[in-house]
Design an enzyme around this catalytic site. Structure first.
Site, PDB file in Angstrom:
ATOM      1  N   CYS A   2       0.849  -1.180   0.000  1.00 52.91           N
ATOM      2  CA  CYS A   2       0.000   0.000   0.000  1.00 52.91           C
ATOM      3  C   CYS A   2       0.889   1.234   0.000  1.00 52.91           C
ATOM      4  CB  CYS A   2      -0.946   0.089   1.193  1.00 52.91           C
ATOM      5  SG  CYS A   2      -2.067  -1.282   1.319  1.00 52.91           S
ATOM      6  N   ARG A  28       3.777  -0.465  -4.968  1.00 51.67           N
ATOM      7  CA  ARG A  28       3.494  -0.965  -3.624  1.00 51.67           C
ATOM      8  C   ARG A  28       2.156  -1.718  -3.554  1.00 51.67           C
ATOM      9  NH1 ARG A  28       6.749   1.776   0.177  1.00 51.67           N
ATOM     10  NH2 ARG A  28       5.324   1.162   1.824  1.00 51.67           N
ATOM     11  N   TRP A  76      -2.707  -2.733  -1.613  1.00 52.01           N
ATOM     12  CA  TRP A  76      -2.391  -4.154  -1.755  1.00 52.01           C
ATOM     13  C   TRP A  76      -3.220  -4.833  -0.673  1.00 52.01           C
ATOM     14  CZ3 TRP A  76      -0.138  -8.134   1.166  1.00 52.01           C
ATOM     15  CH2 TRP A  76       0.241  -9.266   0.421  1.00 52.01           C
ATOM     16  N   ASN A 102      -1.418   2.542   5.554  1.00 52.82           N
ATOM     17  CA  ASN A 102      -0.552   1.457   5.084  1.00 52.82           C
ATOM     18  C   ASN A 102      -0.108   0.692   6.319  1.00 52.82           C
ATOM     19  OD1 ASN A 102       1.525  -0.116   3.999  1.00 52.82           O
ATOM     20  ND2 ASN A 102       3.007   1.540   4.145  1.00 52.82           N
ATOM     21  N   GLY A 103      -0.402  -0.616   6.359  1.00 54.32           N
ATOM     22  CA  GLY A 103      -0.007  -1.407   7.532  1.00 54.32           C
ATOM     23  C   GLY A 103      -1.135  -2.336   7.921  1.00 54.32           C
ATOM     24  N   GLU A 488      16.820 -18.161  -7.892  1.00 55.98           N
ATOM     25  CA  GLU A 488      16.419 -16.824  -8.323  1.00 55.98           C
ATOM     26  C   GLU A 488      15.832 -16.850  -9.744  1.00 55.98           C
ATOM     27  OE1 GLU A 488      15.784 -14.170  -6.998  1.00 55.98           O
ATOM     28  OE2 GLU A 488      15.988 -12.604  -8.514  1.00 55.98           O
ATOM     29  N   LYS A 492      12.057 -15.607 -10.663  1.00 63.66           N
ATOM     30  CA  LYS A 492      11.752 -14.578 -11.674  1.00 63.66           C
ATOM     31  C   LYS A 492      10.676 -15.078 -12.625  1.00 63.66           C
ATOM     32  CE  LYS A 492      13.001 -11.814 -10.294  1.00 63.66           C
ATOM     33  NZ  LYS A 492      13.708 -11.643  -9.090  1.00 63.66           N
ATOM     34  N   GLU A 495       7.141 -15.374 -10.847  1.00 63.84           N
ATOM     35  CA  GLU A 495       6.419 -14.184 -10.420  1.00 63.84           C
ATOM     36  C   GLU A 495       5.895 -13.343 -11.569  1.00 63.84           C
ATOM     37  OE1 GLU A 495       8.785 -11.621  -7.916  1.00 63.84           O
ATOM     38  OE2 GLU A 495      10.566 -12.032  -9.070  1.00 63.84           O
ATOM     39  N   HIS A 511      17.133 -37.007  -6.288  1.00 64.11           N
ATOM     40  CA  HIS A 511      16.473 -37.517  -5.081  1.00 64.11           C
ATOM     41  C   HIS A 511      14.977 -37.203  -5.077  1.00 64.11           C
ATOM     42  CE1 HIS A 511      20.333 -38.618  -3.445  1.00 64.11           C
ATOM     43  NE2 HIS A 511      20.786 -37.419  -3.793  1.00 64.11           N
ATOM     44  N   LYS A 610       5.829  -4.395  -4.383  1.00 67.01           N
ATOM     45  CA  LYS A 610       7.283  -4.232  -4.317  1.00 67.01           C
ATOM     46  C   LYS A 610       7.794  -4.220  -2.887  1.00 67.01           C
ATOM     47  CE  LYS A 610      11.159  -3.403  -6.422  1.00 67.01           C
ATOM     48  NZ  LYS A 610      11.716  -4.635  -7.000  1.00 67.01           N
TER      49      LYS A 610
HETATM   50  C1  F6R Z   1      11.267 -10.857  -6.110  1.00 68.24           C
HETATM   51  C2  F6R Z   1      11.185  -9.803  -5.129  1.00 68.24           C
HETATM   52  C3  F6R Z   1      10.845 -10.165  -3.734  1.00 68.24           C
HETATM   53  C4  F6R Z   1      11.709  -9.339  -2.764  1.00 68.24           C
HETATM   54  C5  F6R Z   1      11.278  -9.594  -1.319  1.00 68.24           C
HETATM   55  C6  F6R Z   1      12.170  -8.859  -0.342  1.00 68.24           C
HETATM   56  O1  F6R Z   1      11.587 -10.361  -7.369  1.00 68.24           O
HETATM   57  O2  F6R Z   1      11.376  -8.656  -5.444  1.00 68.24           O
HETATM   58  O3  F6R Z   1      10.991 -11.522  -3.495  1.00 68.24           O
HETATM   59  O4  F6R Z   1      13.043  -9.687  -2.949  1.00 68.24           O
HETATM   60  O5  F6R Z   1       9.958  -9.181  -1.148  1.00 68.24           O
HETATM   61  O6  F6R Z   1      12.136  -7.495  -0.566  1.00 68.24           O
HETATM   62  P1  F6R Z   1      13.249  -6.531  -0.009  1.00 68.24           P
HETATM   63  O7  F6R Z   1      14.526  -6.866  -0.691  1.00 68.24           O
HETATM   64  O8  F6R Z   1      12.763  -5.155  -0.354  1.00 68.24           O
HETATM   65  O9  F6R Z   1      13.334  -6.763   1.465  1.00 68.24           O
END
Ligand code: F6R
Length: 615
Positions: A2, A28, A76, A102-103, A488, A492, A495, A511, A610
């Site tokens: 948010c 956000r 969000w 927000n929260g 990773e 990617k 998501e 395994h 984000k």
């Molecule tokens: C994936 C992604 C998330 C963040 C995670 C932690 O692409 O962006 O998995 O890595 O939410 O976020 P930060 O790094 O901001 O603590």
């Protein structure tokens, strides 16, 4: 999660500032958006819409958007599905107050029950509506000022919040407060801005105040700003800082998406990340380490905590710290660490990694670690965010704002800083020779150019992506330094394209996951010419003999994989410890193009945000 924005200033300017600000904060959350404006004659107008800010814009443009005071929100969803009713701002039953939040209000159901007993009715399923009704109740019953009602209400609230409140009939006052969710105040000329971060403020003013935890601010026209502690009402010091952001950094710069821009700007971002950190003799100079030598010399263990992509960086950080510092290292998900009764003392170092610097679990983990006496070091991107402000010391990755929800340049920035950090600690502890440090720093200095070279795989990856766009499952395999790179790569893809993908240590595959492999399930295998190359070759053979297609990421000039894998993507050769930085580039591109081929919104994937400021 948010985003909130607020404005008090010039006639009829609020709406434009708020909408622009919301667009910058959409990373956000983008489940719904809303705005509340107070006109000069005191009328309160509220507009809300499900979905993106553009939906809100369309809807609001049909109504009254006048006013020099307003608050806005992009959501969000946590409590209640994304719809118009659950969208913020929430308005109190009296119609007098509007609030954005927000929260999470953890004790909202207890508070709600008490308010229902006092005759309040609720329209939404949100925790936020409870807060605005509570403020309204106190305001009316105690006949106190809005500011006092907000403070009283917040004393009853458990949880996390950044809030902004406006009142019908008062076009000259905005009240804001924060606890565990970020809030920045922008101080302009005859106008004041508030936002979840600096991005809605940049371009209007570069003077900002980062509101501290448990503080509230009263912003009034033609009066000095007042900041007080929520619990004691004691005035706080006003610390105006410079906002180091530019509008250009927040735009797409000719790319179709922020994600592609951020992938392609990695040579530049890593140049910024490395600047001033490698001395002419090859030594690493990190102020956070220099200024805390005793802590690093006496440490008996390092624990890395993070979430998501940052957690993958932490896994690679573990290898780097073990190799260069010869110190025991553990990696924990921040969400597990905080509830896992960690045993820590003053000989422990906890390194928290977070792009946003606001992730709720990571923030809670570091607060716990500090309570237990550990020395906490932050690796963050957003300057002035909560995590860097709550750690004992740290290093910024300095890769500029990352707006695409899928992390790309922050990941390579985190790996770069973790490499520097491991070298700095290793050289301080005498665990690594000057020559070994220089060998890595020489390659690190070249990393921006090496990434430029790597990005030339773009067209090949785009072509390959067409073959795999309609796969339903993917396996990503790697070993050693590149097992986390495989995790990773899989994240990617998941998501942004919504394809199921699993990352696995290549040798573990036999395994269990090997049972999944058939002609329909491609594997992406990260196989640079490193110390485990010969081992991974046999893992590739195992996939091939089950009929699975293999895309192998190999070092340039190594042709031995060509006969085994279906497709090879060549990346420049670098020291083993730096291969994850380079190998992650084709993985980012692969996920990107598959998602684009599927018509997905790569910058704003469904259900994600984000900055994850809730548990
Ligand atoms: C994936 C992604 C998330 C963040 C995670 C932690 O692409 O962006 O998995 O890595 O939410 O976020 P930060 O790094 O901001 O603590």
């Amino acid at each position: 999660m948010c985003g909130i924005v607020g404005y008090l200033g010039k006639p009829d300017r609020a709406y434009d500032v708020l909408i622009r600000g919301l667009k910058r904060l959409e990373y956000r959350g983008y489940d719904s958006a809303g705005v509340a404006l107070v006109t000069d004659d005191g009328t309160l107008n509220v507009h809300k819409a499900q979905g993106k800010v553009s939906n809100l814009e369309q809807k609001a443009s049909l109504g009254d958007t006048r006013g020099a005071l307003g608050i806005a929100h992009t959501r969000w969803a946590t409590h209640g599905e994304p719809n118009d009713i659950n969208a913020h701002p929430h308005v109190s039953q009296s119609g007098d107050l509007a609030l954005v939040h927000n929260g999470t209000i953890e004790n909202y159901s207890v508070l709600k029950q008490a308010l229902i007993e006092h005759g309040y009715e609720f329209k939404s399923e949100t925790d936020t509506e409870v807060l605005v009704q509570l403020i309204d109740y106190i305001h009316r019953n105690n006949h106190c000022s809005l500011e006092e009602a907000v403070r009283e209400a917040l004393l009853q609230v458990e949880g996390a919040y950044a809030i902004a409140v406006v009142e019908r009939g008062n076009p000259d006052r905005l009240v804001v407060a924060r606890k565990s969710s970020p809030l920045v105040i922008g101080v302009g000329d005859g106008e004041t801005f508030i936002a979840s971060d600096g991005t809605p403020i940049v371009g209007y003013t570069d003077k900002v105040i980062y509101l501290k935890d448990n503080e509230m601010a009263v912003i009034e026209r033609d009066k000095p700003l007042r900041i007080v502690a929520i619990d004691s009402n004691a005035p706080s010091e006003i610390d105006i800082q410079e906002l180091k952001l530019s509008v250009a950094q927040l735009e797409k710069g000719g790319y179709d998406t922020f994600m592609l821009k951020e992938i392609f700007e990695q040579p530049e971002t890593l140049r910024d990340c490395l600047r001033g950190r490698i001395a002419s003799d090859g030594r690493v100079v990190l102020m956070g380490v220099e200024m805390n030598k005793d802590k690093f010399l006496n440490a008996k263990r390092i624990t890395l905590v993070a979430c998501g992509t940052s957690w993958h960086a932490a896994l690679i950080g573990k290898r780097l710290l073990q190799d260069f510092c010869k110190i025991p290292v553990e990696v924990e998900y921040a969400s597990e660490f905080r509830y896992g009764n960690p045993v820590l003392d003053d000989k422990d170092i906890v390194i928290a990694i977070s792009q946003s610097g606001e992730t709720a679990d990571t923030l809670a983990a570091i607060q716990l670690a500090r309570q237990k006496g550990a020395f906490v070091y932050g690796v963050s991107n957003v300057v002035g965010a909560s995590i860097p402000r709550n750690t004992d010391s740290g290093t910024y990755i300095h890769v500029g704002p990352e707006i695409g929800v899928a992390s790309t340049k922050a990941f390579t920035g985190q790996l770069t800083v973790l490499t520097l950090l491991a070298l700095a600690i290793g050289q301080l502890r005498g665990a690594i020779t000057k020559e070994q440090v220089k060998q890595v720093t020489d390659a690190l200095k070249e990393i921006p150019e090496t990434i430029e070279e790597t990005l030339k795989v773009n067209d090949k990856v785009e072509d390959l992506s067409k073959i795999f766009t309609y796969a339903h499952n993917f396996l990503y395999l790697g070993r050693g330094y590149n097992y986390p790179t495989a995790l990773e790569g899989a994240l990617k893809l998941k998501e942004i394209s919504y394809i199921h993908a699993e990352g696995y240590p290549a040798a573990e595959m036999k395994h269990g996951p090997i049972a999944l492999i058939d002609a329909e399930m491609p594997s992406v295998i990260i196989a640079p010419s490193d110390s485990l190359y010969d081992k991974i070759i046999s893992n590739v053979q195992q996939v091939k003999s089950r009929g699975g297609a293999v895309v192998a990421i190999v070092s340039k000039g190594n042709h031995s994989m060509e006969d085994i894998a279906d497709h090879c993507i060549e990346i420049p050769a670098v020291p083993e410890c730096l291969t994850p930085i380079i190998a992650s580039i084709p993985l980012q591109l692969m996920a990107y193009y598959i998602a684009v081929n599927k018509g997905k919104n790569v910058d704003q994937p469904r259900n994600l945000a984000k900055s994850v400021t809730v548990e």
